[in-house]
Design an enzyme around this catalytic site. Structure first.
Site, PDB file in Angstrom:
ATOM      1  N   ARG A  86       0.824  -1.159  -0.053  1.00 12.53           N
ATOM      2  CA  ARG A  86      -0.150   0.159  -0.084  1.00 12.53           C
ATOM      3  C   ARG A  86       0.980   1.219  -0.010  1.00 12.53           C
ATOM      4  NH1 ARG A  86      -3.382  -0.051   5.005  1.00 12.53           N
ATOM      5  NH2 ARG A  86      -4.091   2.108   4.540  1.00 12.53           N
ATOM      6  N   SER A 112       0.509   4.099   1.821  1.00 14.98           N
ATOM      7  CA  SER A 112       0.723   4.777   3.168  1.00 14.98           C
ATOM      8  C   SER A 112       2.099   4.891   3.668  1.00 14.98           C
ATOM      9  CB  SER A 112      -0.497   4.432   4.045  1.00 14.98           C
ATOM     10  OG  SER A 112       0.085   3.163   4.759  1.00 14.98           O
ATOM     11  N   ASP A 121      -5.238  -6.799   9.197  1.00 11.92           N
ATOM     12  CA  ASP A 121      -5.975  -6.406   8.211  1.00 11.92           C
ATOM     13  C   ASP A 121      -6.330  -7.609   7.447  1.00 11.92           C
ATOM     14  OD1 ASP A 121      -5.604  -3.901   8.910  1.00 11.92           O
ATOM     15  OD2 ASP A 121      -4.266  -3.376   7.276  1.00 11.92           O
ATOM     16  N   THR A 177     -11.091   6.955  17.872  1.00 13.10           N
ATOM     17  CA  THR A 177     -10.717   5.767  17.286  1.00 13.10           C
ATOM     18  C   THR A 177     -11.779   5.137  16.587  1.00 13.10           C
ATOM     19  OG1 THR A 177     -10.136   3.386  18.090  1.00 13.10           O
ATOM     20  CG2 THR A 177     -11.918   4.492  19.570  1.00 13.10           C
ATOM     21  N   ARG A 226     -13.768  -2.217  18.727  1.00  8.54           N
ATOM     22  CA  ARG A 226     -12.867  -3.162  19.863  1.00  8.54           C
ATOM     23  C   ARG A 226     -12.243  -2.068  20.737  1.00  8.54           C
ATOM     24  NH1 ARG A 226      -7.732  -3.539  20.270  1.00  8.54           N
ATOM     25  NH2 ARG A 226      -7.204  -2.604  18.475  1.00  8.54           N
ATOM     26  N   ARG A 227     -11.680  -1.257  20.333  1.00  3.30           N
ATOM     27  CA  ARG A 227     -11.110  -0.220  21.312  1.00  3.30           C
ATOM     28  C   ARG A 227     -12.232   0.451  21.870  1.00  3.30           C
ATOM     29  NH1 ARG A 227      -6.709   1.571  16.715  1.00  3.30           N
ATOM     30  NH2 ARG A 227      -4.954   0.502  17.147  1.00  3.30           N
ATOM     31  N   GLY A 280      -8.613   7.401   9.074  1.00  3.92           N
ATOM     32  CA  GLY A 280      -7.331   8.410   8.648  1.00  3.92           C
ATOM     33  C   GLY A 280      -5.926   7.811   9.095  1.00  3.92           C
ATOM     34  N   ASN A 281      -5.038   8.624   8.406  1.00  3.47           N
ATOM     35  CA  ASN A 281      -3.574   7.981   8.737  1.00  3.47           C
ATOM     36  C   ASN A 281      -3.075   8.620   9.998  1.00  3.47           C
ATOM     37  OD1 ASN A 281      -2.641  10.374   8.241  1.00  3.47           O
ATOM     38  ND2 ASN A 281      -2.174   9.969   6.129  1.00  3.47           N
ATOM     39  N   VAL A 282      -1.950   8.188  10.436  1.00  2.83           N
ATOM     40  CA  VAL A 282      -1.458   8.503  11.560  1.00  2.83           C
ATOM     41  C   VAL A 282      -1.485  10.076  11.935  1.00  2.83           C
ATOM     42  CG1 VAL A 282       0.838   8.342  13.340  1.00  2.83           C
ATOM     43  CG2 VAL A 282      -0.013   6.437  11.887  1.00  2.83           C
ATOM     44  N   THR A 296      -3.050  12.404  10.218  1.00  2.00           N
ATOM     45  CA  THR A 296      -4.494  12.653  10.629  1.00  2.00           C
ATOM     46  C   THR A 296      -5.016  12.561  11.727  1.00  2.00           C
ATOM     47  OG1 THR A 296      -5.000  12.181   7.887  1.00  2.00           O
ATOM     48  CG2 THR A 296      -6.975  12.650   9.561  1.00  2.00           C
ATOM     49  N   ARG A 297      -4.859  11.570  12.410  1.00  2.00           N
ATOM     50  CA  ARG A 297      -5.440  11.288  13.970  1.00  2.00           C
ATOM     51  C   ARG A 297      -4.587  12.012  14.838  1.00  2.00           C
ATOM     52  NH1 ARG A 297      -7.422   4.990  13.721  1.00  2.00           N
ATOM     53  NH2 ARG A 297      -8.054   4.793  11.492  1.00  2.00           N
TER      54      ARG A 297
END
Length: 319
Positions: free
Chosen positions: A11, A13, A82, A125, A129-130, A152-154, A156-157
């Protein structure tokens, strides 16, 4: 004559590229062949819809697997969490390397720990699960938090925390470690607080089942303990008939007596996202020596969880 480069499908990312770059280097060392990264855009990368709506994290895997089957790449690297639990017959998991830290972490404003967050803190999140486990922990410990669904990616978060929209976000320790940003973690969540996703922190190196030479070469990177652990975790997930986006946590770890690894403990949890109901159980047995033994460990614990009412907690059953 120089050997043809092996093509590694990844991927695009930042995290995927970092993971794949690390695997590429390891494959170069065991094969002596150059490895080139082939970037593949997946539906999960371009869609802005919630992951649970578009089929869970499996959407990141399909395009890579299609490229493998079409012969456009020789092997692919996935985040194991994944991967759908059903393995296509034409493809094989040639290696599961040594696992990174499986824990979840939080990145919070003012370097706060989970228990120090202000009342009404908003925690981002995208994972049911979290949410289930954080809300259950908050209920049990008198914390007042609100879980907010994000994607979103790291960047963005973490951006949501930096710009003040959220008080904290939950991420996987392994991902931050792999992109060299572990110093941004403000709290490591103990697995007693939040069990990780099945396979979290582990990578899967996949190639076509008919490529015996490559399977043998990639097999040098396989870690049997990691493979046994993630096989048990994924077997639990499959036996609960839950998909990647279900609120299921699982972790198999090795219990050592002195220096000798004696047993494997498998823990599983499933819960409603509001944290009101959790089914959390564990089992311990000899370290699995075969794939089938690892699968059996997961199935046994799943059966116990189902007997305790786990099925009713997962919302939509995966078809």
């Amino acid at each position: 004559m120089s050997e043809k480069a092996l093509r590694l499908g990844t991927r695009r990312s930042k995290l995927a590229m970092a993971q794949s770059g690390q695997v590429a280097e390891a494959v170069r060392q065991v094969t002596g062949r150059p490895v080139e990264l082939v970037e593949i855009t997946t539906y999960g990368d371009v869609s802005r819809e919630a992951l649970a709506q578009i089929g869970g994290t499996g959407v990141f895997v399909t395009a890579l697997r299609d490229a493998l089957l079409r012969g456009e790449v020789d092997f692919a690297v996935h985040s194991l969490k994944d991967l759908p639990t059903a393995q296509p017959a034409e493809l094989v998991l040639a290696a599961v390397p040594v696992r990174e830290d499986p824990r979840d972490v939080i990145v919070a404003k003012d370097a706060l720990k989970l228990t120090d967050l202000p009342r009404g803190a908003r925690i981002g999140t995208g994972s049911p699960r979290r949410m289930a486990q954080l809300n259950a922990y908050a209920r049990a410990h008198g914390l007042d938090i609100e879980c907010v669904a994000i994607r979103g990616n790291v960047d963005t978060r973490i951006g949501y925390v930096r710009n003040g929209e959220l008080d904290a976000v939950v991420l996987a320790a392994a991902g931050l470690n792999r992109i060299g940003r572990s110093e941004e973690v403000t709290d490591f969540l103990s697995v007693d607080t939040v069990l990780p996703a099945p396979g979290q922190g582990a990578l899967a190196i996949e190639c076509t089942a008919d490529n015996a030479d490559l399977i043998a070469a990639l097999g040098e990177l396989d870690d049997p303990y990691t493979r046994a652990a993630v096989t048990a975790e994924r077997s639990l997930l499959a036996a609960l008939e839950a998909g990647c986006s279900a609120p299921v946590g699982a972790l198999a770890d090795l219990l050592a007596g002195g220096q000798i690894v004696k047993e494997m403990r498998l823990r599983g949890v499933v819960g409603t996202t509001d944290g009101a109901t959790l089914v959390q159980l564990s089992t311990t047995g000899p370290v699995p020596q075969t794939h089938d033994q690892a699968v059996a460990l997961g199935r046994e614990l799943a059966a116990e969880m189902l007997a305790q009412g786990a099925a009713g907690l997962m919302g939509e059953r995966a078809q």
